[in-house]
Design an enzyme around this catalytic site. Structure first.
Site, PDB file in Angstrom:
ATOM      1  N   CYS A 113       0.856  -1.202   0.000  1.00 51.19           N
ATOM      2  CA  CYS A 113       0.000   0.000   0.000  1.00 51.19           C
ATOM      3  C   CYS A 113       0.886   1.245   0.000  1.00 51.19           C
ATOM      4  CB  CYS A 113      -0.916   0.016   1.219  1.00 51.19           C
ATOM      5  SG  CYS A 113      -2.362  -1.057   1.072  1.00 51.19           S
ATOM      6  N   ASP A 151      10.694  -6.182  -8.549  1.00 51.40           N
ATOM      7  CA  ASP A 151      10.913  -6.897  -7.292  1.00 51.40           C
ATOM      8  C   ASP A 151      12.329  -6.602  -6.790  1.00 51.40           C
ATOM      9  OD1 ASP A 151       9.465  -9.684  -5.928  1.00 51.40           O
ATOM     10  OD2 ASP A 151      11.525  -9.168  -5.385  1.00 51.40           O
ATOM     11  N   HIS A 174      -5.938  -2.010  -1.271  1.00 54.34           N
ATOM     12  CA  HIS A 174      -5.762  -3.258  -0.528  1.00 54.34           C
ATOM     13  C   HIS A 174      -7.114  -3.971  -0.395  1.00 54.34           C
ATOM     14  CE1 HIS A 174      -3.153  -5.457   2.520  1.00 54.34           C
ATOM     15  NE2 HIS A 174      -4.283  -6.137   2.451  1.00 54.34           N
ATOM     16  N   ASN A 207       1.461 -16.169  -5.077  1.00 56.13           N
ATOM     17  CA  ASN A 207       1.621 -16.948  -3.858  1.00 56.13           C
ATOM     18  C   ASN A 207       0.517 -16.569  -2.894  1.00 56.13           C
ATOM     19  OD1 ASN A 207       4.057 -18.305  -4.573  1.00 56.13           O
ATOM     20  ND2 ASN A 207       5.229 -16.459  -4.099  1.00 56.13           N
ATOM     21  N   HIS A 246      -0.701  -8.496   0.625  1.00 56.00           N
ATOM     22  CA  HIS A 246      -1.443  -7.602  -0.279  1.00 56.00           C
ATOM     23  C   HIS A 246      -1.378  -8.303  -1.626  1.00 56.00           C
ATOM     24  CE1 HIS A 246      -2.101  -3.217  -1.879  1.00 56.00           C
ATOM     25  NE2 HIS A 246      -2.132  -4.030  -2.936  1.00 56.00           N
ATOM     26  N   HIS A 296      -0.819  -9.898  -5.038  1.00 52.12           N
ATOM     27  CA  HIS A 296       0.099  -9.488  -6.105  1.00 52.12           C
ATOM     28  C   HIS A 296       0.384 -10.650  -7.024  1.00 52.12           C
ATOM     29  CE1 HIS A 296       2.464 -10.870  -2.619  1.00 52.12           C
ATOM     30  NE2 HIS A 296       3.326 -11.351  -3.494  1.00 52.12           N
TER      31      HIS A 296
HETATM   32  P1  AMP Z   1       5.482 -13.144  -1.994  1.00 49.03           P
HETATM   33  O1  AMP Z   1       6.488 -14.075  -1.403  1.00 49.03           O
HETATM   34  O2  AMP Z   1       4.720 -13.780  -3.138  1.00 49.03           O
HETATM   35  O3  AMP Z   1       4.570 -12.546  -0.951  1.00 49.03           O
HETATM   36  O4  AMP Z   1       6.307 -11.987  -2.686  1.00 49.03           O
HETATM   37  C1  AMP Z   1       6.641 -10.792  -2.093  1.00 49.03           C
HETATM   38  C2  AMP Z   1       7.715 -10.193  -2.946  1.00 49.03           C
HETATM   39  O5  AMP Z   1       7.858  -8.833  -2.583  1.00 49.03           O
HETATM   40  C3  AMP Z   1       9.096 -10.835  -2.795  1.00 49.03           C
HETATM   41  O6  AMP Z   1       9.497 -11.365  -4.050  1.00 49.03           O
HETATM   42  C4  AMP Z   1       9.986  -9.682  -2.331  1.00 49.03           C
HETATM   43  O7  AMP Z   1      11.264  -9.725  -2.908  1.00 49.03           O
HETATM   44  C5  AMP Z   1       9.200  -8.474  -2.789  1.00 49.03           C
HETATM   45  N1  AMP Z   1       9.406  -7.258  -2.018  1.00 49.03           N
HETATM   46  C6  AMP Z   1       9.329  -7.087  -0.670  1.00 49.03           C
HETATM   47  N2  AMP Z   1       9.552  -5.813  -0.342  1.00 49.03           N
HETATM   48  C7  AMP Z   1       9.782  -5.144  -1.501  1.00 49.03           C
HETATM   49  C8  AMP Z   1      10.073  -3.796  -1.823  1.00 49.03           C
HETATM   50  N3  AMP Z   1      10.190  -2.838  -0.870  1.00 49.03           N
HETATM   51  N4  AMP Z   1      10.257  -3.459  -3.127  1.00 49.03           N
HETATM   52  C9  AMP Z   1      10.169  -4.404  -4.088  1.00 49.03           C
HETATM   53  N5  AMP Z   1       9.864  -5.690  -3.848  1.00 49.03           N
HETATM   54  C10 AMP Z   1       9.688  -6.065  -2.573  1.00 49.03           C
HETATM   55 ZN    ZN Z   2      -1.764  -3.264   1.086  1.00 53.15          ZN
END
Ligand code: AMP
Ligand code: ZN
Length: 115
Positions: A7, A30, A46, A88, A99, A101
């Site tokens: 968010c 990412d 969200h 995931n 959130h 994605h």
């Molecule tokens: P998930 O495991 O499917 O919840 O994926 C979350 C993803 O968010 C992971 O691949 C992290 O590398 C990515 N992530 C977490 N924080 C950040 C951030 N500040 N900027 C970019 N990607 C992020």
């Molecule tokens: Zn959110």
């Protein structure tokens, strides 16, 4: 969700490498890429945590995310060679940000594993 990192990213409160945004979605790189190109696409609001929250009223947002994935893939020039899209949801999938994605991966041969 005040303490949600995605968010905050969508609102510009946390820096990111933005790739695309439209009325419904926001896309950024990412921070820990799993392929040469690894983009996260999120709903700006969200409204979903994971797949379990999808219902008849909000399911349109999934189409918006996939449409954004198509646009982003074209922008990055990976649409012709192929992309892998992953969501995931929950513990077994190791979802780390609550959130909704989708991960858009590409830019190289990603092999036949998963999936
Ligand atoms: P998930 O495991 O499917 O919840 O994926 C979350 C993803 O968010 C992971 O691949 C992290 O590398 C990515 N992530 C977490 N924080 C950040 C951030 N500040 N900027 C970019 N990607 C992020
Ligand atoms: Zn959110």
């Amino acid at each position: 969700m005040d303490d949600c990192i995605f968010c905050k990213i969508a609102k510009g409160q946390i820096p990111c490498t933005k790739v695309y945004e439209d009325e419904y979605t926001f896309a950024f790189k990412d921070i820990n890429p799993q392929a040469k190109q690894h983009i996260l696409i999120i709903p700006k609001e969200h409204i979903l945590t994971g797949l379990n929250d999808v219902n008849d009223d909000n399911s349109y947002i999934i189409g918006k995310l996939f449409y954004a994935a198509k646009i982003v893939s074209e922008m990055l020039g990976i649409d012709k060679s192929g992309v892998r899209i992953i969501n995931n949801t929950g513990k077994d999938a190791h979802q780390s940000v609550q959130h909704f994605h989708i991960h858009v991966l590409g830019g190289e041969d990603m092999g036949e594993g998963l999936v």
